[in-house]
Enzyme design. Structure first.
Site, short mmCIF file in Angstrom:
data_model
loop_
_atom_site.label_atom_id
_atom_site.label_comp_id
_atom_site.label_asym_id
_atom_site.label_seq_id
_atom_site.Cartn_x
_atom_site.Cartn_y
_atom_site.Cartn_z
N SER B 57 -52.54 -21.79 -21.48
CA SER B 57 -51.86 -20.55 -21.10
C SER B 57 -52.47 -20.03 -19.80
CB SER B 57 -52.05 -19.48 -22.18
OG SER B 57 -51.69 -19.94 -23.45
N GLU B 58 -52.18 -20.69 -18.70
CA GLU B 58 -52.85 -20.29 -17.45
C GLU B 58 -52.59 -18.83 -17.09
OE1 GLU B 58 -51.35 -23.21 -17.79
OE2 GLU B 58 -52.88 -24.71 -17.30
N GLN B 80 -57.55 -26.58 -15.09
CA GLN B 80 -57.84 -28.02 -15.19
C GLN B 80 -57.52 -28.78 -13.90
OE1 GLN B 80 -56.17 -29.64 -18.79
NE2 GLN B 80 -58.10 -29.31 -19.86
N ALA B 82 -55.80 -27.85 -9.94
CA ALA B 82 -55.34 -26.77 -9.08
C ALA B 82 -53.84 -26.56 -9.20
CB ALA B 82 -55.69 -27.08 -7.62
N HIS B 125 -51.03 -33.50 -9.88
CA HIS B 125 -52.48 -33.48 -10.09
C HIS B 125 -53.23 -33.69 -8.78
CE1 HIS B 125 -50.86 -34.38 -14.06
NE2 HIS B 125 -51.98 -33.93 -14.58
#
Lengths: 342, 321
Positions: B57-58, B80, B82, B125
């Site tokens: 849940s950023e 985790q 950017a 990623h």
């Protein structure tokens, strides 16, 4: 354990004083809202005006259930709750009229006002975003070894559709935080009706889905709201984890004063949801013997005087001066020189 | 003793936790697992109750960090990758970045963003978000290129009363090593001349510093001396050091791993053109990743971002202008 229940009027005569106090805040909030609306129509307000009309019973009950040291992150229709939580009338008037002496100093206004250090958090316009901020504050208190704090925040039915709402409610449940999340199910998010907002039978189902306690309440009924919010805040304070309160009511105005709310279904206005909570509260105050009609009339006159005095004072106050403004978005002074050249 | 960039980040967090009870770490899998890249390995055991696993849940993670900061804590948030910070974008740029301006209450949070590309990471990623966050008032954006800076700048980030976006580079995690951690350091907002030279100013940051160094070696063999300026933080941006370097060399090449459009290199070129036009012997140039999503296959990725080879080629062209 998940408890989902609907609380009826349980306030007896012993609660007459809190009923009377709540009603006085509601009178003040309604009159202050109306004054701001009048000034808006007269072109005297910076920004919009968003009324709490029809939601005062719910809102005041939040402010009254909390105590000093608690955290309250109100939403736009929560003037009554703000006042009950301790926000000065001057803060409201100053932000609306753009006084530099207001808590936001002209940098942000109206409904976005607050004093975070006093536990009154400042909302941003992105719905749902304040819930996790309150979670973080409660998490901090836990890490600091300070127990007994409750954090309350509000949202409308529309805000329950945001990702931020879901992430934050889940977060509060996982951490078992003493969060009281109040949903004013006021039938419209701006103009979008609840039928286009959610497809579950009741927003209380959301509580079940996240493993938190849910409390339904008639948002037009002050006695019921006081009892329900007291229960929710007490349960949160006692360690039962997040509490969700869903109040059914109808927003008795447009989204803002610029909106004539033509879209509101007339049948809703005539239904029990469309009752004016202020009129209901007045009947409850009289029925409980908490005040006489003459006293109520006196209160109305007092709140009006208080508001007129505040407006008169603020109209003499200076606006922000762009040349005296510190155009600095960070607080770390040693970096400001570099930022100045940026 | 030999310490990696990743170990320096872990050491800085351990030191911050040990020295300041207001510090805590919050993020996905940062607890017993030690983080996706092991940047918080063993910290939960060492500091019980202060390294907290968060749900995926950023948005809620960053919102909670802001609330905790208001209440006097100094959270370090690990995102985790950017790339995933876009989910929390609202909380970073609207909540954290505006709090001090609006209310006078500072927002001391550190957001650690494992940034940049590594082999086979692909579109979701590998992104470099520094320009995006630097665009917003109220945020400090750090981009350490060395083991020593990763350590000292993270400690500085925790001490700063404002939100710091800490762009640590994943490629550097294991590729860089130092003999010891520094006692003292340059402050954020001060760039470093990593390699002096007289022919061309190569202004860059993060992993591109090392590609630039390799390019400089290549050109040195051809008789050209590149001066490499490591910005260290992109906001604040050390315009003075950039300008002084350009005054020595008369040529500017700005290099960044992020996309070109409106980015850090564009900012550098704009400033030098506006404030140092008379210092230039040739048009200022820049080199960035290509303006497409980041490709997965190593062949494509190698051509997508600037490398020693493409930087050397860009420098040769600029030297001929």
């Amino acid at each position: 354990m998940v408890a989902t229940q609907t609380t009826r009027d349980t306030v007896g005569e012993s609660r007459a004083e809190s009923l009377a106090q709540a009603f006085r805040w509601m009178l003040l909030a309604r009159a202050l809202d109306e004054k701001m609306a009048n000034l808006y129509r007269g072109g005297r307000i910076h920004g919009g005006v968003f009324l709490g009309r029809g939601q005062e019973a719910l809102s005041v009950s939040i402010g009254m259930a909390l105590r000093p040291g608690d955290i309250f992150a109100p939403l736009i229709r929560d003037l009554a709750g703000r006042l009950a939580f301790g926000e000065p009338v001057l803060d409201a008037v100053r932000t609306h009229l753009g006084s530099v002496l207001g808590p936001m100093r002209g940098r942000d206004g109206n409904i976005h006002r607050g004093r975070p250090r006093a536990g009154l958090y400042v909302m941003i316009s992105h719905l749902g975003a304040m819930i996790s901020v309150v979670n973080g504050a409660l998490l901090a208190r836990r890490l600091q070894g300070r127990s007994g704090t409750v954090g309350a925040t509000c949202i409308g039915d529309g805000g329950t559709s945001t990702g931020a709402f879901h992430e934050a409610l889940n977060q509060a449940a996982v951490e078992r935080l003493p969060l009281v999340l109040v949903i004013a199910d006021n039938q419209y998010a701006y103009s979008t009706p609840t039928s286009r907002q959610y497809a579950c039978a009741s927003l209380l189902d959301r509580a079940k889905g996240y493993g938190v306690d849910g409390h339904g309440v008639d948002g037009t009924d002050l006695s019921a709201c006081l009892a329900t919010l007291n229960t929710a805040v007490r349960r949160a304070r006692e360690g039962h984890g997040p509490q969700m309160v869903v109040a059914s009511l109808l927003r008795l105005c447009g989204h803002g004063e610029h909106d004539d709310a033509f879209y509101v279904d007339p049948r809703l206005k005539e239904s029990p949801l469309g009752r004016d909570c202020l009129a209901v509260a007045e009947q409850q105050v009289l029925a409980a013997g908490a005040a006489s009609p003459a006293q109520i009339q006196q209160w109305r006159s007092q709140v009006q005087q208080e508001i007129e005095a505040a407006v008169a004072q603020v109209q003499q106050e200076p606006a922000p001066d762009p040349y005296a403004e510190r155009w600095e978005a960070i607080s770390t002074t040693r970096l400001l020189d570099q930022f100045a050249s940026t | 003793m030999s310490i990696t960039y990743l170990e320096a980040i872990r050491a800085a967090q351990a030191k911050a936790l040990a020295e300041d009870p207001r510090v805590f770490i919050y993020g996905q899998d940062v607890g017993a697992f030690g983080g996706a890249f092991k940047a918080t390995k063993n910290l939960q055991q060492e500091f019980p109750g202060r390294v907290l696993d968060a749900p995926i849940s950023e948005d809620a993670i960053l919102g909670a960090a802001v609330g905790a900061a208001i209440e006097g804590m100094r959270p370090i948030v690990e995102i985790q990758f950017a790339d995933f910070s876009t989910v929390a974008f609202n909380q970073i740029v609207n909540q954290a970045a505006t709090l001090f301006w609006r209310t006078g209450v500072p927002c001391p949070i550190v957001v650690r963003l494992p940034s940049g590309g590594t082999l086979g990471s692909g579109p979701f990623h590998s992104q470099s978000m520094e320009a995006l966050y630097a665009h917003y008032p109220g945020l400090i954006v750090m981009t350490p290129a060395t083991v020593e800076d990763a350590y000292s700048m993270l400690l500085e980030a925790v001490a700063i009363d404002d939100p710091v976006i800490f762009c640590e580079h994943k490629f550097l995690y294991y590729h860089l090593k130092a003999e010891a951690l520094p006692e003292t350091a340059l402050p954020a907002g001060r760039a470093r001349i990593t390699r002096p030279g007289r022919d061309l100013s190569l202004v860059t940051y993060s992993a591109m510093v090392h590609e630039a160094l390799a390019a400089a070696e290549e050109l040195a063999a051809e008789g050209a001396e590149l001066e490499i300026v490591d910005l260290r933080s992109v906001k604040p941006l050390d315009t003075d050091t950039i300008m002084a370097s350009v005054a020595r060399t008369g040529r500017l090449l700005a290099v960044g791993e992020a996309w070109p459009w409106g980015g850090v290199t564009a900012e550098i070129v704009a400033r030098v053109a506006a404030e140092g036009f008379n210092l230039l012997d040739a048009p200022p140039q820049r080199l960035n990743a290509k303006d497409t999503p980041i490709p997965f296959h190593p062949n494509l990725w190698a051509a997508h971002r600037p490398t020693a080879r493409s930087i050397a080629e860009a420098a040769r062209k600029l030297l001929r202008l």
